[in-house]
Scaffold this motif. Structure first.
Motif, PDB file in Angstrom:
ATOM      1  N   LEU A   1       0.831  -1.200   0.000  1.00  0.00           N
ATOM      2  CA  LEU A   1       0.000   0.000   0.000  1.00  0.00           C
ATOM      3  C   LEU A   1       0.866   1.250   0.000  1.00  0.00           C
ATOM      4  CD1 LEU A   1      -2.869  -0.848   2.501  1.00  0.00           C
ATOM      5  CD2 LEU A   1      -3.117  -0.278   0.086  1.00  0.00           C
ATOM      6  N   ARG A   2       1.919   1.191   0.794  1.00  0.00           N
ATOM      7  CA  ARG A   2       2.773   2.373   0.937  1.00  0.00           C
ATOM      8  C   ARG A   2       3.562   2.632  -0.350  1.00  0.00           C
ATOM      9  NH1 ARG A   2       6.181   1.654   5.941  1.00  0.00           N
ATOM     10  NH2 ARG A   2       7.212   0.314   4.458  1.00  0.00           N
ATOM     11  N   ASP A   3       3.983   1.571  -1.000  1.00  0.00           N
ATOM     12  CA  ASP A   3       4.817   1.741  -2.190  1.00  0.00           C
ATOM     13  C   ASP A   3       4.010   2.065  -3.444  1.00  0.00           C
ATOM     14  OD1 ASP A   3       6.903   1.169  -0.597  1.00  0.00           O
ATOM     15  OD2 ASP A   3       7.153  -0.906  -1.250  1.00  0.00           O
TER      16      ASP A   3
ATOM     17  N   ALA B   1      25.273  22.595   1.126  1.00  0.00           N
ATOM     18  CA  ALA B   1      24.684  21.414   0.506  1.00  0.00           C
ATOM     19  C   ALA B   1      23.168  21.463   0.651  1.00  0.00           C
ATOM     20  CB  ALA B   1      25.215  20.151   1.176  1.00  0.00           C
ATOM     21  N   ALA B   2      22.471  21.172  -0.445  1.00  0.00           N
ATOM     22  CA  ALA B   2      21.024  20.978  -0.380  1.00  0.00           C
ATOM     23  C   ALA B   2      20.740  19.543  -0.830  1.00  0.00           C
ATOM     24  CB  ALA B   2      20.308  21.972  -1.283  1.00  0.00           C
ATOM     25  N   LEU B   3      20.142  18.766   0.056  1.00  0.00           N
ATOM     26  CA  LEU B   3      19.735  17.409  -0.311  1.00  0.00           C
ATOM     27  C   LEU B   3      18.262  17.469  -0.681  1.00  0.00           C
ATOM     28  CD1 LEU B   3      21.452  15.619   2.675  1.00  0.00           C
ATOM     29  CD2 LEU B   3      22.310  15.877   0.348  1.00  0.00           C
ATOM     30  N   VAL B   4      17.908  16.714  -1.692  1.00  0.00           N
ATOM     31  CA  VAL B   4      16.530  16.772  -2.172  1.00  0.00           C
ATOM     32  C   VAL B   4      15.867  15.415  -1.967  1.00  0.00           C
ATOM     33  CG1 VAL B   4      15.038  17.350  -4.106  1.00  0.00           C
ATOM     34  CG2 VAL B   4      17.275  18.446  -3.880  1.00  0.00           C
ATOM     35  N   TYR B   5      14.778  15.444  -1.227  1.00  0.00           N
ATOM     36  CA  TYR B   5      14.006  14.226  -0.983  1.00  0.00           C
ATOM     37  C   TYR B   5      12.619  14.384  -1.605  1.00  0.00           C
ATOM     38  CZ  TYR B   5      17.460  12.766   2.509  1.00  0.00           C
ATOM     39  OH  TYR B   5      18.604  12.377   3.134  1.00  0.00           O
ATOM     40  N   ALA B   6      12.012  13.257  -1.898  1.00  0.00           N
ATOM     41  CA  ALA B   6      10.630  13.294  -2.368  1.00  0.00           C
ATOM     42  C   ALA B   6       9.723  12.821  -1.246  1.00  0.00           C
ATOM     43  CB  ALA B   6      10.456  12.394  -3.580  1.00  0.00           C
ATOM     44  N   ARG B   7       8.541  13.384  -1.200  1.00  0.00           N
ATOM     45  CA  ARG B   7       7.520  12.902  -0.292  1.00  0.00           C
ATOM     46  C   ARG B   7       6.256  12.822  -1.126  1.00  0.00           C
ATOM     47  NH1 ARG B   7       6.498   9.719   3.876  1.00  0.00           N
ATOM     48  NH2 ARG B   7       4.862  10.461   5.253  1.00  0.00           N
ATOM     49  N   ARG B   8       5.859  11.634  -1.482  1.00  0.00           N
ATOM     50  CA  ARG B   8       4.812  11.461  -2.484  1.00  0.00           C
ATOM     51  C   ARG B   8       5.166  12.300  -3.696  1.00  0.00           C
ATOM     52  NH1 ARG B   8       2.251  12.317   2.253  1.00  0.00           N
ATOM     53  NH2 ARG B   8       1.528  14.337   1.548  1.00  0.00           N
TER      54      ARG B   8
ATOM     55  N   GLU C   1      11.460   4.707   4.569  1.00  0.00           N
ATOM     56  CA  GLU C   1      10.629   5.441   5.511  1.00  0.00           C
ATOM     57  C   GLU C   1       9.680   6.407   4.798  1.00  0.00           C
ATOM     58  OE1 GLU C   1      13.891   5.123   5.722  1.00  0.00           O
ATOM     59  OE2 GLU C   1      14.256   4.028   7.587  1.00  0.00           O
ATOM     60  N   GLY C   2       9.671   6.361   3.455  1.00  0.00           N
ATOM     61  CA  GLY C   2       8.736   7.199   2.713  1.00  0.00           C
ATOM     62  C   GLY C   2       9.308   8.523   2.247  1.00  0.00           C
ATOM     63  N   PHE C   3      10.616   8.704   2.394  1.00  0.00           N
ATOM     64  CA  PHE C   3      11.253   9.919   1.891  1.00  0.00           C
ATOM     65  C   PHE C   3      12.437   9.539   0.982  1.00  0.00           C
ATOM     66  CE2 PHE C   3       9.363  11.151   5.934  1.00  0.00           C
ATOM     67  CZ  PHE C   3       8.765  12.369   5.657  1.00  0.00           C
ATOM     68  N   PRO C   4      12.164   9.055  -0.235  1.00  0.00           N
ATOM     69  CA  PRO C   4      13.286   8.663  -1.098  1.00  0.00           C
ATOM     70  C   PRO C   4      14.164   9.854  -1.455  1.00  0.00           C
ATOM     71  CG  PRO C   4      11.196   8.581  -2.276  1.00  0.00           C
ATOM     72  CD  PRO C   4      10.854   8.819  -0.848  1.00  0.00           C
ATOM     73  N   LEU C   5      15.460   9.606  -1.444  1.00  0.00           N
ATOM     74  CA  LEU C   5      16.433  10.616  -1.846  1.00  0.00           C
ATOM     75  C   LEU C   5      16.349  10.789  -3.357  1.00  0.00           C
ATOM     76  CD1 LEU C   5      18.950  12.319  -0.915  1.00  0.00           C
ATOM     77  CD2 LEU C   5      20.322  10.290  -1.408  1.00  0.00           C
ATOM     78  N   ILE C   6      16.320  12.041  -3.827  1.00  0.00           N
ATOM     79  CA  ILE C   6      16.310  12.290  -5.275  1.00  0.00           C
ATOM     80  C   ILE C   6      17.700  12.705  -5.747  1.00  0.00           C
ATOM     81  CG2 ILE C   6      15.343  13.630  -7.157  1.00  0.00           C
ATOM     82  CD1 ILE C   6      12.961  14.223  -5.518  1.00  0.00           C
ATOM     83  N   GLY C   7      18.395  13.459  -4.915  1.00  0.00           N
ATOM     84  CA  GLY C   7      19.722  13.911  -5.308  1.00  0.00           C
ATOM     85  C   GLY C   7      20.178  15.053  -4.421  1.00  0.00           C
ATOM     86  N   GLY C   8      21.149  15.800  -4.922  1.00  0.00           N
ATOM     87  CA  GLY C   8      21.683  16.919  -4.153  1.00  0.00           C
ATOM     88  C   GLY C   8      22.067  18.051  -5.085  1.00  0.00           C
ATOM     89  N   ARG C   9      22.238  19.225  -4.505  1.00  0.00           N
ATOM     90  CA  ARG C   9      22.728  20.356  -5.309  1.00  0.00           C
ATOM     91  C   ARG C   9      23.473  21.299  -4.383  1.00  0.00           C
ATOM     92  NH1 ARG C   9      17.291  21.820  -4.420  1.00  0.00           N
ATOM     93  NH2 ARG C   9      17.196  23.711  -3.172  1.00  0.00           N
ATOM     94  N   LEU C  10      24.230  22.195  -4.985  1.00  0.00           N
ATOM     95  CA  LEU C  10      24.825  23.273  -4.217  1.00  0.00           C
ATOM     96  C   LEU C  10      23.826  24.415  -4.199  1.00  0.00           C
ATOM     97  CD1 LEU C  10      28.470  23.295  -5.606  1.00  0.00           C
ATOM     98  CD2 LEU C  10      27.648  22.299  -3.465  1.00  0.00           C
TER      99      LEU C  10
END
Ligand SMILES: [Zn+2]
Lengths: 188, 252
Positions: B50-52, B186-193, B168-177
């Protein structure tokens, strides 16, 4: 004095209250839409009902004194959704607690399993559940609500949330397994 | 404990809603009972499916815009019925500039940490929106923390902690400066839905550890804290409770 607009609702709020509404309630717009979408099983109806619920919430906002704003908003969304179902698709509500009624098998589960994406299978299965079961599952699994929040939103005693979830999950499992093997779920 | 009893507790156990005593009792029974173990596994995998499956239905932009328009203070006179440019999140860069110019950031000065919190909140939200508007979410696109972390090497004077939280429901998408208060961080980018979460990380430089503090404004939530020598600012348009959850995960 600001002129009072003829329109009801938003205009009756002061700027400070409107701002508070924006801070406390508007961030839960996704939750509002999500719940409406799963209760109504329709994107376009969900948008209408969620909007109606938000505006109703804005109207009732002076009566909101603390508490959990998400639960408060979801209660309003839920009421609006049931009201809508009541007037548009009454039959859905009356089937609610017929435990013996199994979800209608969609055509050819084997072909379905191959042809359809997992997401669609789950969406269809969830949509086959009676509204009250779908509701607790959506609140728990998609919205991440605690039992206490679910009890609050759906106006049931805290003690019955766990058993409703158990029944809802077993029903969903049965639908996912498919009618062919439904008779012998314990062997799986 | 009987199987019936265990079965009645299973869902509370699965949902983390049992008190410690009953949870231990349930576990003890399940360890010695293949039937209950199987049922627990089945329920856990149903939950994972369900979560995935990405079933969450967030509000579409048109709904946001409609609500937003109803909340806007009415213009004093004249164009009362003319369509107002929506200042909502998905709109063009011009609209975002308008938003940033008109948001009364003074409101944040009420907070305990004085102006620096308000300034940072504005800067972090600005950076978050800029990345969305310019389509410049990431310089390095990867869901693998072991790819993202080395990417920062040589580009920054510090090594930001990078963890994937997909489970945990927050997949990492990538990073940027990115740039906050004149320094490159550093800015890390996560997705939430379907939503994007920006996590800004930079060295705390002897500043004391602080517990997470969160706030919301104009449909955006943020949360910030200091932990293990790093400062964190997290900005997104998800619900504040979800950012609090992310903060807990990043502080583990
Ligand atoms: Zn057992």
């Amino acid at each position: 004095m600001e002129p009072v607009e003829a329109q009801e609702g938003p205009s009756l709020l002061s700027d400070a209250e409107r701002q508070r509404f924006e801070q406390l309630v508007v961030p839960h717009l996704d939750s509002a839409h999500n719940l409406a979408r799963w209760l109504l099983r329709s994107e376009s109806d969900a948008q209408d009902v969620a909007q109606e619920a938000l505006l109703r919430a804005l109207r009732f906002f002076p009566g909101f004194h603390g508490g959990d704003p998400r639960a408060w908003l979801l209660k309003i969304v839920r009421n609006a959704s049931y009201t809508w179902l009541e007037s548009h698709r009454r039959a859905e509500l009356s089937e609610e607690f017929d435990e013996e009624r199994h979800g209608e098998p969609a055509a050819s589960p084997e072909a379905q399993a191959i042809a359809r994406a997992e997401r669609e299978r789950l969406r269809d299965a969830l949509e086959q559940l009676p509204t009250r079961f779908r509701e607790v599952l959506v609140l728990r699994e998609l919205e991440g609500c605690s039992y206490k929040e679910i009890a609050d939103i759906t106006a049931v005693p805290l003690g019955t949330v766990m058993s409703s979830l158990a029944r809802a999950r077993r029903r969903l499992q049965r639908i996912l397994i498919g009618p062919a093997r439904e008779e012998t779920p314990h062997e799986l | 404990m009987s199987c019936e009893k265990a079965e009645s507790l299973l869902h509370g156990y699965l949902d983390g809603e049992l008190d410690a005593v009953r949870a231990v009792e349930f576990e003890r029974h399940a360890r010695g009972c293949p039937d209950c173990t199987r049922e627990l596994d089945a329920q856990q995998s149903l939950r994972a499916r369900l979560r995935d499956a990405d079933l969450y239905a967030p509000a579409p932009p048109s709904l946001r815009r409609n609500i937003r328009e109803r909340l806007e203070p009415r213009p004093d006179e004249g164009a009362a019925s003319a369509p107002r440019p929506g200042r909502w999140r998905w709109l063009a860069a011009a609209a975002v500039v308008t938003l940033l110019a008109t948001v009364p950031w003074l409101a944040f000065r009420e907070t305990r940490q004085g102006t620096s919190e308000g300034t940072l909140a504005a800067a972090a939200l600005d950076a978050h929106l800029r990345s969305l508007q310019l389509g410049h979410l990431t310089d390095v696109v990867s869901t693998d923390a072991h790819t993202v972390k080395p990417w920062f090497e040589g580009k920054l004077s510090y090594a930001p902690p990078v963890v994937d939280l997909a489970a945990e429901g927050f997949p990492l998408i990538g990073g940027r400066l990115d740039v906050l208060e004149g320094r490159t961080i550093a800015a890390l980018v996560y997705a939430r839905r379907k939503h994007v979460v920006s996590v800004f990380v930079w060295p705390a430089e002897n500043a004391p550890e602080t517990a997470p503090r969160s706030s919301v404004r104009q449909g955006y939530a943020w949360i910030h804290w200091s932990h293990a020598g790093m400062r964190y600012w997290v900005v997104s348009d998800v619900a504040p409770a979800e950012l609090e959850q992310l903060a807990r995960l990043l502080r583990r």
